[in-house]
Each structure stands twice: as structure tokens, then as C-alpha cells.
Enzyme design. Structure first.
Site, PDB file in Angstrom:
ATOM      1  N   ARG A  56      39.174  37.307  48.321  1.00 59.79           N
ATOM      2  CA  ARG A  56      38.889  36.174  49.249  1.00 59.79           C
ATOM      3  C   ARG A  56      37.574  36.404  49.774  1.00 59.79           C
ATOM      4  O   ARG A  56      36.765  35.527  50.043  1.00 59.79           O
ATOM      5  CB  ARG A  56      39.878  36.073  50.370  1.00 59.79           C
ATOM      6  CG  ARG A  56      41.332  35.501  49.894  1.00 59.79           C
ATOM      7  CD  ARG A  56      42.190  35.982  50.908  1.00 59.79           C
ATOM      8  NE  ARG A  56      42.177  37.438  51.353  1.00 59.79           N
ATOM      9  CZ  ARG A  56      43.111  37.723  52.099  1.00 59.79           C
ATOM     10  NH1 ARG A  56      43.949  36.942  52.747  1.00 59.79           N
ATOM     11  NH2 ARG A  56      43.148  39.229  52.458  1.00 59.79           N
ATOM     12  N   SER A  64      48.909  36.592  54.299  1.00 63.39           N
ATOM     13  CA  SER A  64      50.610  36.624  54.893  1.00 63.39           C
ATOM     14  C   SER A  64      50.323  36.932  56.528  1.00 63.39           C
ATOM     15  O   SER A  64      51.170  36.512  57.090  1.00 63.39           O
ATOM     16  CB  SER A  64      51.063  37.959  54.126  1.00 63.39           C
ATOM     17  OG  SER A  64      51.134  37.500  52.749  1.00 63.39           O
ATOM     18  N   LYS A  72      50.812  48.555  56.026  1.00 63.62           N
ATOM     19  CA  LYS A  72      51.497  47.426  56.795  1.00 63.62           C
ATOM     20  C   LYS A  72      52.895  47.856  57.129  1.00 63.62           C
ATOM     21  O   LYS A  72      54.125  47.549  56.247  1.00 63.62           O
ATOM     22  CB  LYS A  72      51.422  46.152  56.024  1.00 63.62           C
ATOM     23  CG  LYS A  72      49.994  45.831  55.668  1.00 63.62           C
ATOM     24  CD  LYS A  72      50.211  44.603  54.727  1.00 63.62           C
ATOM     25  CE  LYS A  72      48.718  44.303  54.382  1.00 63.62           C
ATOM     26  NZ  LYS A  72      48.348  43.200  53.112  1.00 63.62           N
ATOM     27  N   HIS A 107      48.157  33.320  47.264  1.00 58.09           N
ATOM     28  CA  HIS A 107      48.952  34.244  46.242  1.00 58.09           C
ATOM     29  C   HIS A 107      49.399  33.432  44.836  1.00 58.09           C
ATOM     30  O   HIS A 107      49.240  33.756  43.751  1.00 58.09           O
ATOM     31  CB  HIS A 107      50.461  35.030  46.760  1.00 58.09           C
ATOM     32  CG  HIS A 107      50.087  36.165  47.660  1.00 58.09           C
ATOM     33  ND1 HIS A 107      50.746  35.734  49.021  1.00 58.09           N
ATOM     34  CD2 HIS A 107      49.224  36.924  47.648  1.00 58.09           C
ATOM     35  CE1 HIS A 107      50.364  36.842  49.765  1.00 58.09           C
ATOM     36  NE2 HIS A 107      49.369  37.610  49.097  1.00 58.09           N
TER      37      HIS A 107
END
Ligand code: PNS
Length: 167
Positions: A91, A129, A41, A17
Site C-alpha cells: 500500500r 484490518s 499482532k 486483501h
């Protein structure tokens, strides 16, 4: 003045990040990092206040980067900043599919809003994360994964989590 918004759930912020935020800060005059809720999430490791504090400490060396939070739709939030562009990191192809859909939804809500993507630095393509949370839970070394300033915060929280799970 060009403005970028870097949104995310930052649970916690990673060096991946931070790499995107730093590169964005070189392209735009002003960068707003916005800590948001991701409803896919539902059980975050950190509270919004804890995330804000960790993100603030991580970006403090970048003078044109500020940190905010918003509990609502990102496309609505972006209306506060005229001409602002969303900047996100990609990514892998799987990120692209999700982000492409998000971009279309955001455009429905706020047709003026543009999204730009920066490809992740090769050394962070594996990093997320959730990888950090998993590593922390098992007591692994977090150096090179998250900003040094927040390693203690994550280790403390992981210890609490391990205690809760009886490990
Ligand atoms: O770091 P993340 O979890 O990939 O970030 C995703 C985030 C927080 C940017 C995304 O979930 C989001 O935009 N949340 C705010 C609510 C919203 O606008 N959702 C998109 C329309 S359904």
C-alpha cells in the site's frame, strides 16, 4: 502449473486483501490463501477457525483459489508447493520496508522462494484490518471495507468486544 501463496493474518479479511487475491488468481493457475499467525499482532479479534470461515466465504466465487492455515514459518510452509511464489500487496512505502525485511528472512530459510508484490488499488490504500476493527468497535458502517458476506460476523464480534469493555 503456476502456484501463488497469498499469506496474511486476515483479522479480518478486507476488500483490499480480496482485491489482491482476485488479481493474483488471474495471473496464476492456482492460489493458496494461507491464514497465519503474526506474532507482532498478539491479540487477534477472531480465532483461526473464524478467519478461515470468513476467508472461505469471501473467495468462494474464485474457482482457482483455495484456503489453508499454517501455524509456523511461512517459508517452511511454502516448501509444500514446488515453485510457488509468495504474493503480497503493497500500500505504501512503510509496507515496503516491512515486506522487504520479510522477503530477506524468508529467503534465508528457503532460498528458492520468490516474493512478488502487487501494488494496492488506489481506493484501498488507506484500508487495513486494524482500521476495520476500529470502525467495527465504534459501530461504523463496514460496507465498502470488507466483503458483504462477513459484515455480520464482524458486527457480532464487535458487539461482544464492546460489551467486554463496558461500552
Ligand atoms: O496480514 P499480515 O499480518 O501482514 O501477515 C503477516 C504474516 C502472517 C504473513 C507474517 O507475520 C508471517 O509470515 N507469519 C508467519 C511466521 C513467519 O514466517 N514469520 C516471518 C519470519 S520471522
Amino acid at each position: 502449473m503456476s502456484i501463488a501463496i497469498c499469506p496474511g493474518s486476515f483479522d479480518p479479511i478486507t476488500l483490499g486483501h480480496l482485491n489482491i487475491i482476485r488479481r493474483t488468481s488471474k495471473i496464476f493457475d492456482r492460489v493458496v490463501v494461507c491464514v497465519m499467525h503474526n506474532s507482532t499482532k498478539p491479540s487477534p479479534m477472531f480465532t483461526v477457525e473464524e478467519k478461515l470461515d470468513m476467508v472461505r466465504r469471501s473467495v468462494s466465487r474464485y474457482p482457482n483459489v483455495e484456503v489453508d492455515t499454517y501455524d509456523g514459518l511461512l517459508a517452511e510452509y511454502a516448501k509444500r508447493y514446488e515453485g510457488a511464489v509468495l504474493v503480497k500487496g503493497l500500500r505504501a512505502a512503510s509496507d515496503f520496508e516491512y515486506e522487504f525485511q520479510m522477503n530477506l528472512i524468508n529467503k534465508q530459510i528457503n532460498p528458492q522462494l520468490e516474493t512478488m508484490f502487487l501494488t494496492a488499488d488506489g481506493k484501498y490504500t488507506f484500508l487495513s484490518s486494524s482500521v476495520v476493527r476500529e470502525m467495527a468497535f465504534y459501530g461504523a458502517d463496514l460496507k465498502g471495507l470488507v466483503p458483504n458476506e462477513i459484515i455480520d460476523d464482524i458486527e457480532k464480534k464487535a458487539k461482544l468486544w464492546r460489551g467486554r469493555d463496558g461500552k
